[in-house]
Design a protein around this motif. Structure first.
Motif, PDB file in Angstrom:
ATOM      1  N   PRO A 116       0.805  -1.234   0.000  1.00  0.00           N
ATOM      2  CA  PRO A 116       0.000   0.000   0.000  1.00  0.00           C
ATOM      3  C   PRO A 116       0.835   1.281   0.000  1.00  0.00           C
ATOM      4  CG  PRO A 116      -0.837  -1.570   1.615  1.00  0.00           C
ATOM      5  CD  PRO A 116       0.483  -2.088   1.158  1.00  0.00           C
ATOM      6  N   TYR A 117       2.100   1.187   0.386  1.00  0.00           N
ATOM      7  CA  TYR A 117       2.938   2.385   0.509  1.00  0.00           C
ATOM      8  C   TYR A 117       3.883   2.589  -0.664  1.00  0.00           C
ATOM      9  CZ  TYR A 117       1.399   1.780   5.335  1.00  0.00           C
ATOM     10  OH  TYR A 117       0.635   1.612   6.466  1.00  0.00           O
ATOM     11  N   ILE A 118       4.041   1.557  -1.495  1.00  0.00           N
ATOM     12  CA  ILE A 118       4.999   1.645  -2.585  1.00  0.00           C
ATOM     13  C   ILE A 118       4.548   2.697  -3.597  1.00  0.00           C
ATOM     14  CG2 ILE A 118       5.971   0.385  -4.553  1.00  0.00           C
ATOM     15  CD1 ILE A 118       5.954  -2.111  -2.775  1.00  0.00           C
ATOM     16  N   GLY A 119       5.464   3.564  -3.960  1.00  0.00           N
ATOM     17  CA  GLY A 119       5.142   4.646  -4.876  1.00  0.00           C
ATOM     18  C   GLY A 119       4.659   5.893  -4.182  1.00  0.00           C
ATOM     19  N   GLY A 120       4.477   5.820  -2.864  1.00  0.00           N
ATOM     20  CA  GLY A 120       4.038   6.986  -2.113  1.00  0.00           C
ATOM     21  C   GLY A 120       5.212   7.759  -1.535  1.00  0.00           C
ATOM     22  N   ASP A 121       4.898   8.663  -0.602  1.00  0.00           N
ATOM     23  CA  ASP A 121       5.942   9.534  -0.040  1.00  0.00           C
ATOM     24  C   ASP A 121       6.135   9.294   1.456  1.00  0.00           C
ATOM     25  OD1 ASP A 121       3.548  10.506   0.863  1.00  0.00           O
ATOM     26  OD2 ASP A 121       3.903  12.581   0.250  1.00  0.00           O
ATOM     27  N   LYS A 122       5.826   8.059   1.899  1.00  0.00           N
ATOM     28  CA  LYS A 122       5.941   7.772   3.334  1.00  0.00           C
ATOM     29  C   LYS A 122       7.079   6.806   3.661  1.00  0.00           C
ATOM     30  CE  LYS A 122       1.088   8.672   4.438  1.00  0.00           C
ATOM     31  NZ  LYS A 122      -0.165   8.117   5.034  1.00  0.00           N
ATOM     32  N   LEU A 123       7.191   5.732   2.880  1.00  0.00           N
ATOM     33  CA  LEU A 123       8.185   4.707   3.160  1.00  0.00           C
ATOM     34  C   LEU A 123       9.038   4.418   1.931  1.00  0.00           C
ATOM     35  CD1 LEU A 123       6.058   2.051   5.115  1.00  0.00           C
ATOM     36  CD2 LEU A 123       7.363   3.957   6.045  1.00  0.00           C
ATOM     37  N   ARG A 124      10.224   3.863   2.189  1.00  0.00           N
ATOM     38  CA  ARG A 124      11.099   3.431   1.101  1.00  0.00           C
ATOM     39  C   ARG A 124      11.635   2.050   1.451  1.00  0.00           C
ATOM     40  NH1 ARG A 124      14.061   7.458   1.011  1.00  0.00           N
ATOM     41  NH2 ARG A 124      15.912   6.773   2.164  1.00  0.00           N
ATOM     42  N   VAL A 125      11.416   1.095   0.581  1.00  0.00           N
ATOM     43  CA  VAL A 125      11.933  -0.246   0.790  1.00  0.00           C
ATOM     44  C   VAL A 125      13.369  -0.289   0.287  1.00  0.00           C
ATOM     45  CG1 VAL A 125      11.658  -2.703   0.305  1.00  0.00           C
ATOM     46  CG2 VAL A 125       9.633  -1.258   0.552  1.00  0.00           C
ATOM     47  N   LEU A 126      14.307  -0.567   1.178  1.00  0.00           N
ATOM     48  CA  LEU A 126      15.720  -0.574   0.811  1.00  0.00           C
ATOM     49  C   LEU A 126      16.119  -1.841   0.080  1.00  0.00           C
ATOM     50  CD1 LEU A 126      17.446   0.868   4.013  1.00  0.00           C
ATOM     51  CD2 LEU A 126      16.693   2.086   1.959  1.00  0.00           C
ATOM     52  N   ALA A 127      15.477  -2.968   0.453  1.00  0.00           N
ATOM     53  CA  ALA A 127      15.849  -4.230  -0.190  1.00  0.00           C
ATOM     54  C   ALA A 127      14.754  -5.253   0.005  1.00  0.00           C
ATOM     55  CB  ALA A 127      17.156  -4.770   0.399  1.00  0.00           C
ATOM     56  N   VAL A 128      14.572  -6.092  -1.005  1.00  0.00           N
ATOM     57  CA  VAL A 128      13.680  -7.245  -0.896  1.00  0.00           C
ATOM     58  C   VAL A 128      14.564  -8.488  -0.877  1.00  0.00           C
ATOM     59  CG1 VAL A 128      13.347  -7.370  -3.405  1.00  0.00           C
ATOM     60  CG2 VAL A 128      11.709  -8.476  -1.868  1.00  0.00           C
ATOM     61  N   PHE A 129      14.191  -9.460  -0.056  1.00  0.00           N
ATOM     62  CA  PHE A 129      15.014 -10.663   0.103  1.00  0.00           C
ATOM     63  C   PHE A 129      14.548 -11.772  -0.833  1.00  0.00           C
ATOM     64  CE2 PHE A 129      15.245  -8.980   4.684  1.00  0.00           C
ATOM     65  CZ  PHE A 129      16.254  -8.077   4.341  1.00  0.00           C
ATOM     66  N   SER A 130      14.614 -11.474  -2.122  1.00  0.00           N
ATOM     67  CA  SER A 130      14.307 -12.447  -3.173  1.00  0.00           C
ATOM     68  C   SER A 130      15.559 -12.670  -4.008  1.00  0.00           C
ATOM     69  CB  SER A 130      13.159 -11.944  -4.058  1.00  0.00           C
ATOM     70  OG  SER A 130      13.477 -10.676  -4.612  1.00  0.00           O
ATOM     71  N   ALA A 131      15.581 -13.770  -4.739  1.00  0.00           N
ATOM     72  CA  ALA A 131      16.768 -14.094  -5.531  1.00  0.00           C
ATOM     73  C   ALA A 131      16.960 -13.117  -6.686  1.00  0.00           C
ATOM     74  CB  ALA A 131      16.665 -15.517  -6.060  1.00  0.00           C
ATOM     75  N   GLU A 132      15.843 -12.629  -7.239  1.00  0.00           N
ATOM     76  CA  GLU A 132      15.877 -11.687  -8.350  1.00  0.00           C
ATOM     77  C   GLU A 132      14.848 -10.599  -8.103  1.00  0.00           C
ATOM     78  OE1 GLU A 132      14.925 -14.081 -11.699  1.00  0.00           O
ATOM     79  OE2 GLU A 132      16.899 -15.031 -11.816  1.00  0.00           O
ATOM     80  N   ARG A 133      14.940  -9.522  -8.843  1.00  0.00           N
ATOM     81  CA  ARG A 133      13.939  -8.465  -8.722  1.00  0.00           C
ATOM     82  C   ARG A 133      12.566  -9.003  -9.089  1.00  0.00           C
ATOM     83  NH1 ARG A 133      15.636  -2.236  -9.532  1.00  0.00           N
ATOM     84  NH2 ARG A 133      17.770  -2.365  -8.715  1.00  0.00           N
ATOM     85  N   LEU A 134      11.578  -8.504  -8.409  1.00  0.00           N
ATOM     86  CA  LEU A 134      10.214  -8.960  -8.632  1.00  0.00           C
ATOM     87  C   LEU A 134       9.576  -8.189  -9.786  1.00  0.00           C
ATOM     88  CD1 LEU A 134       9.220  -9.267  -4.866  1.00  0.00           C
ATOM     89  CD2 LEU A 134       9.954 -11.080  -6.421  1.00  0.00           C
ATOM     90  N   PRO A 135       8.495  -8.712 -10.358  1.00  0.00           N
ATOM     91  CA  PRO A 135       7.901  -8.082 -11.541  1.00  0.00           C
ATOM     92  C   PRO A 135       7.022  -6.877 -11.215  1.00  0.00           C
ATOM     93  CG  PRO A 135       6.692 -10.060 -10.966  1.00  0.00           C
ATOM     94  CD  PRO A 135       7.852 -10.007 -10.037  1.00  0.00           C
ATOM     95  N   GLY A 136       6.582  -6.217 -12.285  1.00  0.00           N
ATOM     96  CA  GLY A 136       5.603  -5.140 -12.166  1.00  0.00           C
ATOM     97  C   GLY A 136       6.118  -3.938 -11.405  1.00  0.00           C
ATOM     98  N   LYS A 137       5.246  -3.357 -10.601  1.00  0.00           N
ATOM     99  CA  LYS A 137       5.616  -2.137  -9.873  1.00  0.00           C
ATOM    100  C   LYS A 137       6.647  -2.398  -8.789  1.00  0.00           C
ATOM    101  CE  LYS A 137       1.821  -2.325  -6.469  1.00  0.00           C
ATOM    102  NZ  LYS A 137       0.665  -1.586  -5.913  1.00  0.00           N
ATOM    103  N   LEU A 138       6.893  -3.685  -8.477  1.00  0.00           N
ATOM    104  CA  LEU A 138       7.891  -4.030  -7.463  1.00  0.00           C
ATOM    105  C   LEU A 138       9.295  -4.103  -8.051  1.00  0.00           C
ATOM    106  CD1 LEU A 138       5.896  -6.868  -5.642  1.00  0.00           C
ATOM    107  CD2 LEU A 138       5.986  -4.435  -5.072  1.00  0.00           C
ATOM    108  N   ALA A 139       9.405  -3.968  -9.361  1.00  0.00           N
ATOM    109  CA  ALA A 139      10.694  -4.117 -10.038  1.00  0.00           C
ATOM    110  C   ALA A 139      11.670  -3.006  -9.678  1.00  0.00           C
ATOM    111  CB  ALA A 139      10.485  -4.160 -11.553  1.00  0.00           C
TER     112      ALA A 139
END
Length: 328
Positions: free
Chosen positions: A217-240
């Motif tokens: 819900p916060y991705i793309g907004g001005d409140k939080l920033r995700v520094l890293a996702v713990f997946s083997a590769e970048r995820l698709p779509g807006k999570l890329a």
């Protein structure tokens, strides 16, 4: 009989390939409930809402599924309640996650273990992540970890469970790679995934260790920033746009299974109704759209296959926990 036939036809419509005889093997529960073993918000709530909406929108059930909250011990309170007090409720499913299995591996569910419920269905996978406020001085994972290296007390990490939980384990593995003693981290435990986000927004903690779906819900907004996702590769779509820990120099991959179990005394025919329903539900466009909306990725297992997977995971988590002195 009319009601029973109606439900059978609904399942046929949903699937298109399910034999009528199989659909009628057990009656649809008169009342359905999903227990989220935490306060509202967070991954357990998300898992129950995914099922609630999908069952209703596909016409699998006539009456809306009830979602109730039973916080405590990342699933321990709900686990004990279902096994000891509500073991035969055919219409009740309980959400679980990889965090639940990690706690089971450490004996945190009291006298009950992995064999004391009926593992029903896995409906998706999530990934661990670490996030900061949008105005945080830490622009990437390296900067955050470097601050922890200089002074472990300078970074307060909030998460939705206690020391030894998967949220703690993820940051402990990260700290260990950076040469920081995980037991010296400043770690604040909350109940459920929603509370640490609130604490972060209020500037009471400097980072949150949690699951990526909780950040959607916060991705793309001005409140939080995700520094890293713990997946083997970048995820698709807006999570890329979210970098992985691996590409920033930290070999950390942490998938988070999400699914459901039922009480130990639910009959075989009642269990098969749920299994059959899940087998068909996950194939529908409705379910897939709801899963994607919640930031989950495909991971479908039911019945014996899930039971085997869960027990293997618990055994693996126990070995990881032993490495940190958290299990025998």
């Amino acid at each position: 009989m009319k009601q029973r036939t109606r439900h059978a036809l609904a399942l046929l419509t949903l699937l298109g390939t399910l034999p009528l005889q199989a659909a009628e093997s057990a009656a649809t529960p008169n009342r359905t409930e999903c227990i989220a073993p935490a306060k509202p918000g967070g991954g357990f709530d998300l898992t129950c809402k995914l099922l609630q909406v999908s069952l209703q929108e596909t016409g699998t059930i006539d009456k809306p599924m009830r979602v109730t909250y039973m916080p405590g011990g990342v699933g321990a309170v709900a686990y004990n309640a279902i096994v000891a007090q509500r073991p035969a409720e055919a219409g009740t499913v309980v959400a679980f996650s990889g965090g639940s299995l990690l706690n089971l591996s450490q004996g945190k569910f009291g006298r009950y273990g992995v064999d004391d419920v009926r593992w029903l269905a896995a409906v998706g996978t999530d990934y661990g992540m670490i996030a900061v406020r949008h105005d945080s001085p830490y622009q990437n994972l390296k900067e955050l970890v470097s601050a922890m290296e200089r002074d472990p007390n300078s970074v307060v990490i909030g998460a939705g469970a206690s020391i030894g939980s998967q949220d703690w384990m993820k940051t402990a593995l990260l700290a260990k790679q950076a040469g920081v003693d995980p037991h010296k981290m400043r770690y604040v435990a909350f109940e459920g995934g929603g509370e640490p986000v609130t604490a972060l927004l209020g500037n009471h903690v400097q980072a949150v260790s949690g699951d990526l779906s909780e950040m959607v819900p916060y991705i793309g907004g001005d409140k939080l920033r995700v520094l890293a996702v713990f997946s083997a590769e970048r995820l698709p779509g807006k999570l890329a746009t979210i970098p992985t820990a691996k590409e920033q120099g930290y070999d950390l991959v942490w998938p988070v299974i999400r699914g459901f179990y039922v009480g130990p005394k639910v009959s075989d025919s009642e269990y098969q109704w749920w299994k059959q329903t899940f087998d068909q539900l996950v194939k529908t466009d409705t379910f897939k759209a709801q899963r994607d909306l919640r930031g989950l990725f495909e991971f479908d297992l039911t019945g014996d296959a899930l039971d085997s997977y869960v027990k293997e995971q618990v055994a693996q988590y126990r070995e990881q926990a032993k490495a940190f002195g958290l299990a025998k």
